[in-house]
Design a protein around this motif. Structure first.
Motif, PDB file in Angstrom:
ATOM      1  N   UNK A   1     -23.339 -25.213 -12.149  1.00 27.71           N
ATOM      2  CA  UNK A   1     -23.136 -24.545 -13.439  1.00 27.71           C
ATOM      3  C   UNK A   1     -23.110 -25.543 -14.589  1.00 27.71           C
ATOM      4  N   UNK A   2     -23.432 -25.041 -15.789  1.00 23.62           N
ATOM      5  CA  UNK A   2     -23.447 -25.892 -16.978  1.00 23.62           C
ATOM      6  C   UNK A   2     -22.082 -26.490 -17.272  1.00 23.62           C
ATOM      7  N   UNK A   3     -21.014 -25.776 -16.899  1.00 26.41           N
ATOM      8  CA  UNK A   3     -19.671 -26.276 -17.181  1.00 26.41           C
ATOM      9  C   UNK A   3     -19.370 -27.571 -16.435  1.00 26.41           C
ATOM     10  N   UNK A   4     -20.112 -27.853 -15.364  1.00 26.67           N
ATOM     11  CA  UNK A   4     -19.894 -29.078 -14.587  1.00 26.67           C
ATOM     12  C   UNK A   4     -21.154 -29.950 -14.559  1.00 26.67           C
ATOM     13  N   UNK A   5     -21.962 -29.833 -15.600  1.00 29.89           N
ATOM     14  CA  UNK A   5     -23.186 -30.618 -15.680  1.00 29.89           C
ATOM     15  C   UNK A   5     -22.864 -32.114 -15.689  1.00 29.89           C
ATOM     16  N   UNK A   6     -23.534 -32.860 -14.837  1.00 36.69           N
ATOM     17  CA  UNK A   6     -23.304 -34.296 -14.729  1.00 36.69           C
ATOM     18  C   UNK A   6     -22.381 -34.669 -13.590  1.00 36.69           C
ATOM     19  N   UNK A   7     -21.765 -33.646 -12.955  1.00 36.45           N
ATOM     20  CA  UNK A   7     -20.831 -33.907 -11.860  1.00 36.45           C
ATOM     21  C   UNK A   7     -21.461 -33.469 -10.544  1.00 36.45           C
ATOM     22  N   UNK A   8     -21.523 -34.385  -9.597  1.00 41.90           N
ATOM     23  CA  UNK A   8     -22.137 -34.121  -8.290  1.00 41.90           C
ATOM     24  C   UNK A   8     -21.036 -33.987  -7.247  1.00 41.90           C
ATOM     25  N   UNK A   9     -20.874 -32.783  -6.703  1.00 39.07           N
ATOM     26  CA  UNK A   9     -19.808 -32.531  -5.749  1.00 39.07           C
ATOM     27  C   UNK A   9     -19.913 -33.356  -4.484  1.00 39.07           C
TER      28      UNK A   9
ATOM     29  N   UNK B   1     -13.997 -35.195 -35.490  1.00 39.60           N
ATOM     30  CA  UNK B   1     -14.941 -36.307 -35.326  1.00 39.60           C
ATOM     31  C   UNK B   1     -15.745 -36.113 -34.047  1.00 39.60           C
ATOM     32  N   UNK B   2     -16.964 -36.625 -34.059  1.00 40.25           N
ATOM     33  CA  UNK B   2     -17.825 -36.588 -32.885  1.00 40.25           C
ATOM     34  C   UNK B   2     -17.596 -37.852 -32.055  1.00 40.25           C
ATOM     35  N   UNK B   3     -17.394 -37.668 -30.754  1.00 42.05           N
ATOM     36  CA  UNK B   3     -17.193 -38.812 -29.861  1.00 42.05           C
ATOM     37  C   UNK B   3     -18.048 -38.614 -28.611  1.00 42.05           C
ATOM     38  N   UNK B   4     -18.388 -39.724 -27.972  1.00 43.19           N
ATOM     39  CA  UNK B   4     -19.124 -39.658 -26.717  1.00 43.19           C
ATOM     40  C   UNK B   4     -18.132 -39.519 -25.571  1.00 43.19           C
ATOM     41  N   UNK B   5     -18.132 -38.358 -24.967  1.00 42.78           N
ATOM     42  CA  UNK B   5     -17.182 -38.076 -23.892  1.00 42.78           C
ATOM     43  C   UNK B   5     -17.734 -36.983 -22.994  1.00 42.78           C
ATOM     44  N   UNK B   6     -17.475 -37.107 -21.701  1.00 44.67           N
ATOM     45  CA  UNK B   6     -17.844 -36.048 -20.763  1.00 44.67           C
ATOM     46  C   UNK B   6     -16.596 -35.223 -20.492  1.00 44.67           C
ATOM     47  N   UNK B   7     -16.293 -34.329 -21.408  1.00 43.71           N
ATOM     48  CA  UNK B   7     -15.134 -33.445 -21.278  1.00 43.71           C
ATOM     49  C   UNK B   7     -15.616 -32.012 -21.471  1.00 43.71           C
ATOM     50  N   UNK B   8     -15.279 -31.135 -20.531  1.00 42.70           N
ATOM     51  CA  UNK B   8     -15.810 -29.777 -20.541  1.00 42.70           C
ATOM     52  C   UNK B   8     -14.716 -28.773 -20.171  1.00 42.70           C
ATOM     53  N   UNK B   9     -14.894 -27.548 -20.675  1.00 41.82           N
ATOM     54  CA  UNK B   9     -14.088 -26.415 -20.230  1.00 41.82           C
ATOM     55  C   UNK B   9     -14.741 -25.788 -19.000  1.00 41.82           C
ATOM     56  N   UNK B  10     -13.917 -25.245 -18.113  1.00 42.66           N
ATOM     57  CA  UNK B  10     -14.424 -24.478 -16.972  1.00 42.66           C
ATOM     58  C   UNK B  10     -13.821 -23.077 -17.056  1.00 42.66           C
ATOM     59  N   UNK B  11     -14.625 -22.037 -17.349  1.00 41.96           N
ATOM     60  CA  UNK B  11     -14.079 -20.671 -17.330  1.00 41.96           C
ATOM     61  C   UNK B  11     -13.459 -20.387 -15.967  1.00 41.96           C
TER      62      UNK B  11
END
Length: 672
Positions: A327-335, A578-588
């Protein structure tokens, strides 16, 4: 010139003038009553209280509600009056320490239950606090355990009263309301079987009760309820570069929970269980974020904060499903790259007798979990104090305690994971999932000790080096002031969410925090800027996004989004965005057995390949129009009839007097 007036007429006029004068005096004293709402305020007193509400699952309902469609009105009596033959039903005012025993008695005595119209719980009166009280089960959520021994008592003080169904309303009173209703109950006792009496009016009508939708399937279909849920948060340190051609690193997943529960919906601080673990995680992330060589770590640190764990491990199970679905909410994360899992459980009561001790509960006894245990112990030793100990939990335990790690082990029993707790064989938190699990139940020094051990242990694991860099390790220090500030922000009403740290990132909707998960009202397809994420989720997201962000010289301001895909907008609700470079996401986060389609929720069939899904209760919360509690004085029906009769007689007398006066005046005026 008028002729002399009759003596009887003069007396009549004087009486009328006296009545008018008296009325004016009364009106002058009550000149504040300028409208019907003012009159209502004078007659009715709204009482501050926190309700127990109606929740449902696939097979039943729990919690409290008015039994029908109407408000309940009943006289207030203290618990001692319960043995007396009180006329009809009554609202019982019960001391806090006797509340649990009353509900247990009600559950086994239907006749007593019929006599109770409502329960008013005093906020004071815990004389034997050392005994403790927990409304949860002795093995919370045993159906999700990855082992067979589900009779083990992790929570020996559990009474399970929060899982029962009560056909009457119940409110926890505030301190001020407690004193007020104690006086009213005392007065009612003096006027026993007499009038006037003070009554409580309960307005706790649940839509599921009104519509006869008594389980989650029927109430979702009729739209009289919503599923429990919210937004979990994940982040990585350093940020994951999804465009990099280098092979992905192995992942160390660090978890904590941010939702708690209690018998009373809106008083769920969860200070030790589980918020102490969340605070320790945030402080550990802050400590690690000041490191200068994070990009050189051989393993990727990923942090996940789950919500809905109390209600069928909604957050952790949804996280695993979203991983499988890509899912897009966990894009970049490989289980498949998750190598080790460390969960931070209850760590607020680790200090005893001046010694701090935490227990590592391993999921499996493998070389990887042993490596994690060694890292925790080395981190403890690095503090240079004999007063901090990390011990392996007792081997007689059936497995890990109730925790998010259970979701991972149910899905894959070979997962290498450890839960760090402040207890060994059973909870030392005597108020597990009670509203009394508040800041007085924890020690911030214990949380700070846990956070420094976790931060250093993660550095050891992520470095993956046979040689320990003591200089780098000792440079990792926890900000004790930050821990204390987080305790004040997340676990108290003063300052609560009005504290500077929270308002640095968000504009809170409430000041007094409650960590009940709530209901899912958004469309689950919105993962970047959810409209209805609660205060705790939004704060955690912003805090992690800020602390895990890559260093930048010039951060551009923002309000909603940022131009670069690798950036997120921190503090968008404030003037300091402010815009920052971070891999932080919400998960419904909501039940894995639910699907949102055509603007409504649908229950999916159980999947035999998902063991946790087979036992998922699919929790929902009933709608309601209003929730209210007020008191007022009620006279007897005889008194009301007497007032009505006097009113009628007064009207008739006035009419007759008017006719007599009119006739007399006409007669007198004819002589003029």
């Amino acid at each position: 010139m008028f002729p002399p007036l009759d003596r009887g007429f003069v007396l009549f006029v004087v009486c009328v003038l006296l009545l008018v004068d008296s009325f004016c005096l009364v009106a002058g004293e009550a000149n504040a009553l300028e409208s019907v709402p003012d009159l209502a305020k004078a007659m009715y007193l709204n009482v501050e209280g926190y309700p127990c509400v109606r929740l449902l699952n696939l097979s039943a309902e729990i919690g409290c509600s008015n039994p029908g469609w109407k408000k309940i009105v009943a006289p207030i009596f203290k618990l001692e009056m319960i043995e007396k033959p009180v006329v009809n039903s009554f609202a019982v005012l019960v001391p806090l320490e006797e509340f649990e025993s009353l509900l247990l008695r009600v559950s086994s005595d239907p006749k007593l239950a019929e006599r109770i119209a409502g329960v008013l719980v005093e906020s004071t009166g815990i004389e034997h606090r050392s005994l403790g009280s927990s409304p949860d089960e002795k093995f919370p959520q045993a159906a999700f355990a990855p082992y067979l021994n589900v009779s083990f008592e992790w929570n020996p003080r559990g009474s399970r009263i929060m899982w029962n169904h009560y056909n009457f309303p119940a409110f926890l009173l505030s301190d001020e309301s407690t004193k007020l209703l104690q006086e009213m109950a005392k007065q009612n006792e003096k006027n026993f079987k007499a009038y006037p009496s003070t009554v409580a009016e309960f307005d706790l009508v649940m839509q599921t009760t009104k519509a006869e939708t008594r389980d989650s399937a029927s109430c979702l279909k009729k739209q009289t309820c919503l599923p429990l849920g919210g937004y979990s948060v994940w982040s990585s340190l350093p940020p994951i570069d999804t465009t990099s051609a280098e092979p992905p690193k192995s992942i160390i997943l660090v978890m904590a929970s941010m939702d708690s529960a209690s018998f009373f919906r809106d008083v769920s601080f969860g200070a030790d269980s589980p918020l102490s673990g969340l605070i320790a995680l945030l402080a550990a992330v802050d400590a690690l974020s000041h490191g200068s060589n994070l990009s050189e770590l051989k393993k990727q640190l990923v942090f996940a904060v789950f919500t809905g764990e109390v209600w069928g491990y909604l957050g952790s199970r949804r996280f695993l499903l979203e991983l499988d679905l890509g899912a897009d909410s966990l894009k970049g994360l490989n289980g498949s790259m998750i190598e080790q899992v460390l969960e931070i459980g209850s760590v607020g009561k680790g200090i005893s007798g001046g010694v701090t001790t935490f227990f590592a509960h391993p999921g499996q006894d493998t070389s990887s979990t042993n490596e994690m245990l060694n890292a925790l112990q080395k981190a403890g030793i690095s503090l240079g104090s004999d007063n901090v100990n990390i011990r392996k939990a007792d081997v007689s335990n059936p497995g890990v305690p109730p925790s998010s790690l259970m979701s991972f082990l149910r899905k894959n029993s070979s997962v290498s994971g450890i839960v760090l707790e402040d207890f060994d064989t059973s909870f030392i938190n005597k108020f597990y999932h009670s509203h009394l699990d508040n800041p007085s139940n924890i020690n911030s020094s214990s949380i700070a000790a846990a956070s420094i051990i976790i931060a250093r242990a993660l550095y050891i694991l992520a470095s993956d080096s046979p040689f320990l860099d003591l200089i780098a390790l000792n440079s990792i220090k926890v900000n004790v002031s930050l821990v204390e500030e987080l305790v004040g922000c997340l676990l108290t009403c003063e300052p609560g969410f009005s504290c500077g740290l929270v308002k640095q990132f968000i504009s809170p909707s409430n000041i007094c925090p409650s960590h009940y998960v709530g209901v899912f009202v958004d469309s689950p397809f919105e993962t970047q800027h959810p409209q209805y994420a609660d205060d705790t989720s939004r704060f955690v997201w912003n805090f992690l996004a800020d602390r895990t962000s890559a260093p930048q010289k010039n951060a551009s301001p923002c309000k909603v989004g940022c131009h670069e895909s690798a950036e997120v907008c921190v503090a968008a609700e404030t003037e300091n965005s402010r815009c920052v470079k971070s891999t932080t996401r919400y998960i419904p986060t909501y039940s894995t057995r639910l699907k949102f389609e055509a603007n409504s929720w649908h229950i999916l069939p159980a999947n035999a390949s998902d063991p946790s899904g087979l036992v998922d209760p699919v929790w929902t919360e009933s709608y309601w129009n209003t929730i209210g509690l007020r008191v007022y004085t009620m006279q007897s029906s005889a008194y009301d009839n007497m007032v009505l009769l006097i009113g009628i007689l007064s009207t008739v007398a006035t009419y007759i007097a008017t006719l007599v006066s009119r006739t007399f005046l006409l007669k007198v005026l004819k002589h003029d």
